[in-house]
Design a protein around this motif. Structure first.
Motif, PDB file in Angstrom:
ATOM      1  N   UNK A  63       0.799  -1.223   0.000  1.00  0.00           N
ATOM      2  CA  UNK A  63       0.000   0.000   0.000  1.00  0.00           C
ATOM      3  C   UNK A  63       0.833   1.276   0.000  1.00  0.00           C
ATOM      4  N   UNK A  64       1.970   1.257   0.715  1.00  0.00           N
ATOM      5  CA  UNK A  64       2.817   2.457   0.769  1.00  0.00           C
ATOM      6  C   UNK A  64       3.357   2.802  -0.614  1.00  0.00           C
ATOM      7  N   UNK A  65       3.835   1.798  -1.334  1.00  0.00           N
ATOM      8  CA  UNK A  65       4.396   2.044  -2.658  1.00  0.00           C
ATOM      9  C   UNK A  65       3.309   2.456  -3.651  1.00  0.00           C
ATOM     10  N   UNK A  66       2.135   1.858  -3.529  1.00  0.00           N
ATOM     11  CA  UNK A  66       1.028   2.238  -4.415  1.00  0.00           C
ATOM     12  C   UNK A  66       0.654   3.708  -4.173  1.00  0.00           C
ATOM     13  N   UNK A  67       0.637   4.108  -2.902  1.00  0.00           N
ATOM     14  CA  UNK A  67       0.342   5.502  -2.572  1.00  0.00           C
ATOM     15  C   UNK A  67       1.402   6.436  -3.145  1.00  0.00           C
ATOM     16  N   UNK A  68       2.657   6.009  -3.074  1.00  0.00           N
ATOM     17  CA  UNK A  68       3.751   6.834  -3.600  1.00  0.00           C
ATOM     18  C   UNK A  68       3.611   7.031  -5.113  1.00  0.00           C
ATOM     19  N   UNK A  69       3.295   5.945  -5.819  1.00  0.00           N
ATOM     20  CA  UNK A  69       3.102   6.059  -7.267  1.00  0.00           C
ATOM     21  C   UNK A  69       1.897   6.937  -7.573  1.00  0.00           C
ATOM     22  N   UNK A  70       0.825   6.792  -6.763  1.00  0.00           N
ATOM     23  CA  UNK A  70      -0.370   7.596  -6.994  1.00  0.00           C
ATOM     24  C   UNK A  70      -0.082   9.085  -6.814  1.00  0.00           C
ATOM     25  N   UNK A  71       0.716   9.422  -5.797  1.00  0.00           N
ATOM     26  CA  UNK A  71       1.068  10.827  -5.566  1.00  0.00           C
ATOM     27  C   UNK A  71       1.900  11.362  -6.734  1.00  0.00           C
ATOM     28  N   UNK A  72       2.837  10.543  -7.207  1.00  0.00           N
ATOM     29  CA  UNK A  72       3.668  10.971  -8.335  1.00  0.00           C
ATOM     30  C   UNK A  72       2.823  11.196  -9.580  1.00  0.00           C
ATOM     31  N   UNK A  73       1.940  10.246  -9.860  1.00  0.00           N
ATOM     32  CA  UNK A  73       1.066  10.405 -11.024  1.00  0.00           C
ATOM     33  C   UNK A  73       0.121  11.586 -10.851  1.00  0.00           C
ATOM     34  N   UNK A  74      -0.213  11.905  -9.601  1.00  0.00           N
ATOM     35  CA  UNK A  74      -1.118  13.017  -9.337  1.00  0.00           C
ATOM     36  C   UNK A  74      -0.572  14.358  -9.761  1.00  0.00           C
ATOM     37  N   UNK A  75       0.758  14.464  -9.853  1.00  0.00           N
ATOM     38  CA  UNK A  75       1.348  15.714 -10.335  1.00  0.00           C
ATOM     39  C   UNK A  75       0.893  16.028 -11.746  1.00  0.00           C
ATOM     40  N   UNK A  76       0.824  14.986 -12.573  1.00  0.00           N
ATOM     41  CA  UNK A  76       0.362  15.190 -13.945  1.00  0.00           C
ATOM     42  C   UNK A  76      -1.108  15.582 -13.952  1.00  0.00           C
ATOM     43  N   UNK A  77      -1.885  14.921 -13.113  1.00  0.00           N
ATOM     44  CA  UNK A  77      -3.307  15.232 -13.046  1.00  0.00           C
ATOM     45  C   UNK A  77      -3.525  16.667 -12.571  1.00  0.00           C
ATOM     46  N   UNK A  78      -2.689  17.121 -11.641  1.00  0.00           N
ATOM     47  CA  UNK A  78      -2.797  18.489 -11.153  1.00  0.00           C
ATOM     48  C   UNK A  78      -2.559  19.493 -12.271  1.00  0.00           C
ATOM     49  N   UNK A  79      -1.560  19.213 -13.089  1.00  0.00           N
ATOM     50  CA  UNK A  79      -1.281  20.109 -14.212  1.00  0.00           C
ATOM     51  C   UNK A  79      -2.422  20.076 -15.216  1.00  0.00           C
ATOM     52  N   UNK A  80      -2.996  18.908 -15.400  1.00  0.00           N
ATOM     53  CA  UNK A  80      -4.127  18.795 -16.309  1.00  0.00           C
ATOM     54  C   UNK A  80      -5.329  19.602 -15.802  1.00  0.00           C
ATOM     55  N   UNK A  81      -5.533  19.587 -14.476  1.00  0.00           N
ATOM     56  CA  UNK A  81      -6.629  20.361 -13.907  1.00  0.00           C
ATOM     57  C   UNK A  81      -6.418  21.861 -14.124  1.00  0.00           C
ATOM     58  N   UNK A  82      -5.156  22.276 -14.026  1.00  0.00           N
ATOM     59  CA  UNK A  82      -4.859  23.694 -14.258  1.00  0.00           C
ATOM     60  C   UNK A  82      -5.221  24.097 -15.679  1.00  0.00           C
TER      61      UNK A  82
END
Length: 333
Positions: free
Chosen positions: A309-328
């Motif tokens: 779960x920790x590693x999955x969360x880490x990957x999700x946070x990293x991928x979330x950076x792209x999603x954040x830029x997409x939201x912008x």
């Protein structure tokens, strides 16, 4: 395999030199085959087994030779060879469980690094073009501008690649040096969250298993402590065991000094002190070794179950950076 075959030869009371000659033909590793052939020739010429094994410290550690020679001197060579086979098989199992527990985070870390590199090199430049159409990049949130700056750094590969390689190589070399030289580092890893308990159980399994095997086969307490310190794999534990060895040389009891350090668990110290009072210190080390081997298995499974779960969360946070830029970008639209 080697020790099991030797034990079988000794159990059947067959000539050891002829048995080694036959055994060499079954060994797949060419270097070890050459070692066995050399040992076999020395035995045929009347060289004692201990003396010929001492010629090959890379294949036969001093611990192995001490136990083997003790068994040979007492006429228990068959039993000792079986014990050696069990000892090395157990240590391999312990090491393999530790490696298995650390493989997953290494794999996920490498995958995450590739994912981040892909995002920064290919995805971020496309977003940057869309942001530029909207207007000034200075109006973007700080996190987005930080990601874009990282993308620019990686795209300048003639600068970024040498810097990254130097940082990784220098950091790895520094960690290796610090790990091999510093007791502070080895005490630190024993206190790591999640992994510290696993590392400690591995070390205690090795220490107790080695001490039990040596004492059981008639090796003195001082020499057993000396050899065990070398195979502990931890500078802090090695220094503690060396202090214990000096204390025994000065006439103190081993278990009494064992209680003066904070590395060994309280229950382990109490068991050793009680066992030494009753003259069953060998049995105590062997029982403790079995206990810590079970703990290695339990802790390795625990690490694996929690890391997922920790590693999955880490990957999700990293991928979330792209999603954040997409939201912008969507907000701009």
């Amino acid at each position: 395999f080697f020790n099991r075959q030797l034990a079988s030869i000794a159990r059947l009371n067959l000539p050891l030199s002829r048995g080694l000659k036959s055994l060499a033909k079954e060994v797949q590793d060419e270097n070890f085959r050459a070692v066995i052939e050399s040992v076999q020739k020395d035995l045929e010429q009347g060289v004692p087994l201990k003396d010929t094994l001492l010629k090959f410290p890379g294949s036969f550690p001093k611990l192995y030779i001490e136990i083997l020679s003790a068994g040979e001197a007492t006429g228990n060579l068959t039993t000792v060879l079986d014990q050696l086979a069990h000892y090395y098989e157990t240590m391999d199992i312990v090491d393999n469980r530790l490696r298995t527990a650390t493989v997953y985070p290494k794999f996920v870390g490498a995958f995450t690094a590739l994912l981040v590199s892909y995002i920064l090199l290919l995805a971020v430049p496309e977003f940057e073009k869309m942001f530029a159409v909207r207007g000034s990049l200075d109006s973007l949130p700080f996190l987005t501008r930080l990601v874009i700056a990282g993308s620019h750094f990686l795209q300048a590969w003639y600068v970024s690649v040498p810097i990254i390689l130097i940082v990784i190589g220098g950091g790895w070399a520094a960690i290796r040096w610090f790990r091999n030289q510093s007791e502070i580092y080895d005490r630190f890893i024993l206190r790591l969250p999640l992994f510290g308990t696993l590392f400690k159980s591995v070390i205690l399994a090795k220490v107790c298993g080695t001490m039990g095997a040596l004492l059981r086969n008639g090796v003195s307490m001082v020499e057993s402590l000396n050899l065990t310190g070398r195979v502990s794999g931890n500078v802090a534990v090695k220094n503690v065991i060396e202090d214990m060895k000096r204390a025994v040389e000065n006439g103190e009891r081993m278990s009494a000094h064992c209680g003066k350090v904070d590395i060994f668990p309280e229950t382990m110290v109490w068991k050793l002190q009680t066992a030494e009072d009753r003259g069953i210190i060998e049995e105590a080390f062997e029982e403790l070794a079995r206990q810590y081997e079970r703990e290695v298995e339990f802790n390795s499974q625990r690490v694996a179950s929690l890391l997922g779960p920790i590693m999955i969360l880490f990957i999700a946070v990293t991928s979330g950076l792209v999603e954040l830029m997409n939201e912008e970008e969507l907000k701009g639209v």
